[in-house]
Design a protein around this motif. Structure first.
Motif, PDB file in Angstrom:
ATOM      1  N   PHE A   3     -11.518  -7.176  46.914  1.00 39.77           N
ATOM      2  CA  PHE A   3     -11.179  -7.763  45.624  1.00 39.77           C
ATOM      3  C   PHE A   3     -10.766  -6.695  44.622  1.00 39.77           C
ATOM      4  CE2 PHE A   3     -12.621  -8.727  41.292  1.00 39.77           C
ATOM      5  CZ  PHE A   3     -11.725  -9.740  40.996  1.00 39.77           C
ATOM      6  N   LEU A   4     -11.544  -5.622  44.527  1.00 37.04           N
ATOM      7  CA  LEU A   4     -11.226  -4.573  43.562  1.00 37.04           C
ATOM      8  C   LEU A   4      -9.888  -3.912  43.883  1.00 37.04           C
ATOM      9  CD1 LEU A   4     -14.762  -2.991  43.097  1.00 37.04           C
ATOM     10  CD2 LEU A   4     -13.446  -4.242  41.366  1.00 37.04           C
ATOM     11  N   ALA A   5      -9.583  -3.751  45.173  1.00 38.43           N
ATOM     12  CA  ALA A   5      -8.292  -3.177  45.559  1.00 38.43           C
ATOM     13  C   ALA A   5      -7.145  -4.091  45.127  1.00 38.43           C
ATOM     14  CB  ALA A   5      -8.256  -2.947  47.069  1.00 38.43           C
ATOM     15  N   ASP A   6      -7.311  -5.393  45.324  1.00 36.60           N
ATOM     16  CA  ASP A   6      -6.268  -6.340  44.913  1.00 36.60           C
ATOM     17  C   ASP A   6      -6.144  -6.394  43.392  1.00 36.60           C
ATOM     18  OD1 ASP A   6      -5.685  -6.915  47.517  1.00 36.60           O
ATOM     19  OD2 ASP A   6      -6.566  -8.922  47.521  1.00 36.60           O
ATOM     20  N   TRP A   7      -7.273  -6.301  42.708  1.00 34.72           N
ATOM     21  CA  TRP A   7      -7.242  -6.307  41.239  1.00 34.72           C
ATOM     22  C   TRP A   7      -6.531  -5.056  40.722  1.00 34.72           C
ATOM     23  CZ3 TRP A   7     -12.248  -6.595  37.737  1.00 34.72           C
ATOM     24  CH2 TRP A   7     -11.876  -6.986  36.441  1.00 34.72           C
ATOM     25  N   ASP A   8      -6.764  -3.915  41.341  1.00 34.39           N
ATOM     26  CA  ASP A   8      -6.048  -2.699  40.960  1.00 34.39           C
ATOM     27  C   ASP A   8      -4.544  -2.867  41.164  1.00 34.39           C
ATOM     28  OD1 ASP A   8      -8.238  -1.254  40.127  1.00 34.39           O
ATOM     29  OD2 ASP A   8      -8.385  -0.010  41.929  1.00 34.39           O
ATOM     30  N   ARG A   9      -4.157  -3.490  42.273  1.00 28.48           N
ATOM     31  CA  ARG A   9      -2.730  -3.697  42.524  1.00 28.48           C
ATOM     32  C   ARG A   9      -2.122  -4.641  41.475  1.00 28.48           C
ATOM     33  NH1 ARG A   9      -4.243  -2.758  48.031  1.00 28.48           N
ATOM     34  NH2 ARG A   9      -5.045  -4.871  48.310  1.00 28.48           N
ATOM     35  N   ALA A  10      -2.872  -5.680  41.126  1.00 23.24           N
ATOM     36  CA  ALA A  10      -2.394  -6.595  40.089  1.00 23.24           C
ATOM     37  C   ALA A  10      -2.270  -5.870  38.754  1.00 23.24           C
ATOM     38  CB  ALA A  10      -3.345  -7.786  39.969  1.00 23.24           C
ATOM     39  N   TRP A  11      -3.236  -5.015  38.456  1.00 21.25           N
ATOM     40  CA  TRP A  11      -3.210  -4.229  37.219  1.00 21.25           C
ATOM     41  C   TRP A  11      -1.971  -3.338  37.175  1.00 21.25           C
ATOM     42  CZ3 TRP A  11      -5.469  -4.283  32.637  1.00 21.25           C
ATOM     43  CH2 TRP A  11      -5.506  -3.123  31.849  1.00 21.25           C
ATOM     44  N   ALA A  12      -1.665  -2.690  38.300  1.00 24.61           N
ATOM     45  CA  ALA A  12      -0.491  -1.825  38.356  1.00 24.61           C
ATOM     46  C   ALA A  12       0.795  -2.637  38.210  1.00 24.61           C
ATOM     47  CB  ALA A  12      -0.483  -1.049  39.674  1.00 24.61           C
ATOM     48  N   ALA A  13       0.847  -3.795  38.863  1.00 26.46           N
ATOM     49  CA  ALA A  13       2.042  -4.639  38.795  1.00 26.46           C
ATOM     50  C   ALA A  13       2.283  -5.159  37.386  1.00 26.46           C
ATOM     51  CB  ALA A  13       1.905  -5.806  39.768  1.00 26.46           C
ATOM     52  N   CYS A  14       1.213  -5.292  36.614  1.00 24.88           N
ATOM     53  CA  CYS A  14       1.324  -5.823  35.254  1.00 24.88           C
ATOM     54  C   CYS A  14       1.451  -4.730  34.201  1.00 24.88           C
ATOM     55  CB  CYS A  14       0.130  -6.719  34.946  1.00 24.88           C
ATOM     56  SG  CYS A  14       0.102  -8.248  35.921  1.00 24.88           S
ATOM     57  N   ALA A  15       1.721  -3.498  34.632  1.00 29.91           N
ATOM     58  CA  ALA A  15       1.846  -2.382  33.696  1.00 29.91           C
ATOM     59  C   ALA A  15       2.864  -2.649  32.590  1.00 29.91           C
ATOM     60  CB  ALA A  15       2.193  -1.103  34.447  1.00 29.91           C
ATOM     61  N   PRO A  16       4.009  -3.318  32.874  1.00 27.10           N
ATOM     62  CA  PRO A  16       4.963  -3.562  31.775  1.00 27.10           C
ATOM     63  C   PRO A  16       4.373  -4.341  30.609  1.00 27.10           C
ATOM     64  CG  PRO A  16       6.031  -3.914  33.889  1.00 27.10           C
ATOM     65  CD  PRO A  16       4.574  -3.734  34.164  1.00 27.10           C
ATOM     66  N   PHE A  17       3.374  -5.197  30.877  1.00 26.57           N
ATOM     67  CA  PHE A  17       2.759  -5.954  29.797  1.00 26.57           C
ATOM     68  C   PHE A  17       1.924  -5.065  28.882  1.00 26.57           C
ATOM     69  CE2 PHE A  17       3.577  -9.221  32.991  1.00 26.57           C
ATOM     70  CZ  PHE A  17       4.206 -10.188  32.215  1.00 26.57           C
ATOM     71  N   GLY A  18       1.652  -3.838  29.331  1.00 28.30           N
ATOM     72  CA  GLY A  18       0.926  -2.899  28.500  1.00 28.30           C
ATOM     73  C   GLY A  18       1.651  -2.576  27.213  1.00 28.30           C
TER      74      GLY A  18
END
Length: 281
Positions: free
Chosen positions: A212-227
């Motif tokens: 789960f944490l690995a997938d959440w990290d990937r989602a976090w990286a994919a959503c970097a533009p929203f930063g």
């Protein structure tokens, strides 16, 4: 010290913690409790007596128990809160801060209170124990609950910027919640250092919480533009993305954008229950 309930051990169960605490250290958890379990406190399920809440192992200062009392009284004006500490010196130091509805007693996991509590908050008390001991203490706490009650057990960083907690009912663990200050981490898996004792050693390949944490990290990286719109928007979008593959809570009171915007994310315990654990869930 008030007498223990019949059938409870005469001596406190547990060991003295380091006792570190501070103002607002547990604010994130308190906020979640009032939102998710405030209706439980108001429901009258505790019977004719006022709903009882226990703050277990409050540490060297009364402050986090007092803060819990103040926050819960806003959603349930008749709630009673008892701070339970195994160190008699800490109990003596807290007693001058007692008031109507707020008291402090010596005790441990046996919960030496006059009636089964509706909520037990136990923060930063199990990190010093082994995993098997943590499962056993979960069982002891659940056994002392009101039938409709819940244990909220977790850990947080020294200033509360990173935290996780598990909600346990009489039937066993229900949910796992992650909470963080948006400036308090680099990626979601940084919160792994605050996983409850029953999970922290399971953050390895082959275990659900690691996946789960690995997938959440990937989602976090994919959503970097929203930063570009702030870390809050990035967190919300990452939560939406990871919820496509994991049973993340997406509806109130525990989930959805209203909770995500506060830096929270909750999922059912069944989604991260460790493989090969001694807890039986």
């Amino acid at each position: 010290m008030r007498p223990a309930r019949p059938g409870r051990p005469a001596r406190p169960v547990g060991a003295v913690t380091r006792g570190t605490t501070g103002h607002n250290r547990l604010r994130r958890c308190d906020r979640w409790i009032t939102a998710v379990y405030g209706p439980l406190l108001r429901s009258g399920r505790a019977g004719t007596a006022p709903p009882l809440v226990v703050d277990l192992g409050y540490g060297a200062s009364h402050v986090t128990t007092t803060e819990l009392f103040t926050r819960l009284r806003r959603v349930c004006p008749v709630v009673e809160v008892v701070g339970v500490e195994i160190d008699p010196g800490r109990v003596a130091a807290a007693r001058p801060y007692e008031r109507e509805g707020l008291s402090f007693v010596r005790g441990g996991f046996e919960l030496p209170v006059p009636r089964p509590p509706l909520i037990v908050r136990a923060f930063n008390v199990l990190r010093q124990y082994g995993e098997d001991e943590a499962w056993a203490h979960w069982d002891l706490l659940r056994a002392g609950l009101h039938p409709s009650g819940v244990v909220v057990e977790g850990t947080c960083s020294e200033i509360g910027h990173r935290a996780t907690w598990v909600a346990l009912g009489a039937e066993g663990p229900r949910t796992l919640t992650f909470a963080a200050r948006f400036t308090g981490f680099g990626r979601p898996s940084d919160l792994a250092e605050r996983l409850p004792k029953t999970l922290i050693h399971r953050n390895v390949p082959g275990q659900p919480v690691h996946a789960f944490l690995a997938d959440w990290d990937r989602a976090w990286a994919a959503c970097a533009p929203f930063g570009a719109y702030g870390a809050r928007q990035r967190w919300i979008r990452a939560a939406e993305l990871v919820a496509r593959d994991w049973p993340v809570e997406t509806l109130p009171p525990a989930g959805g954008p209203g909770r995500w915007r506060l830096g929270e994310l909750t999922l059912p315990w069944s989604g991260v229950s460790p493989v090969g654990s001694s807890g039986g869930w």
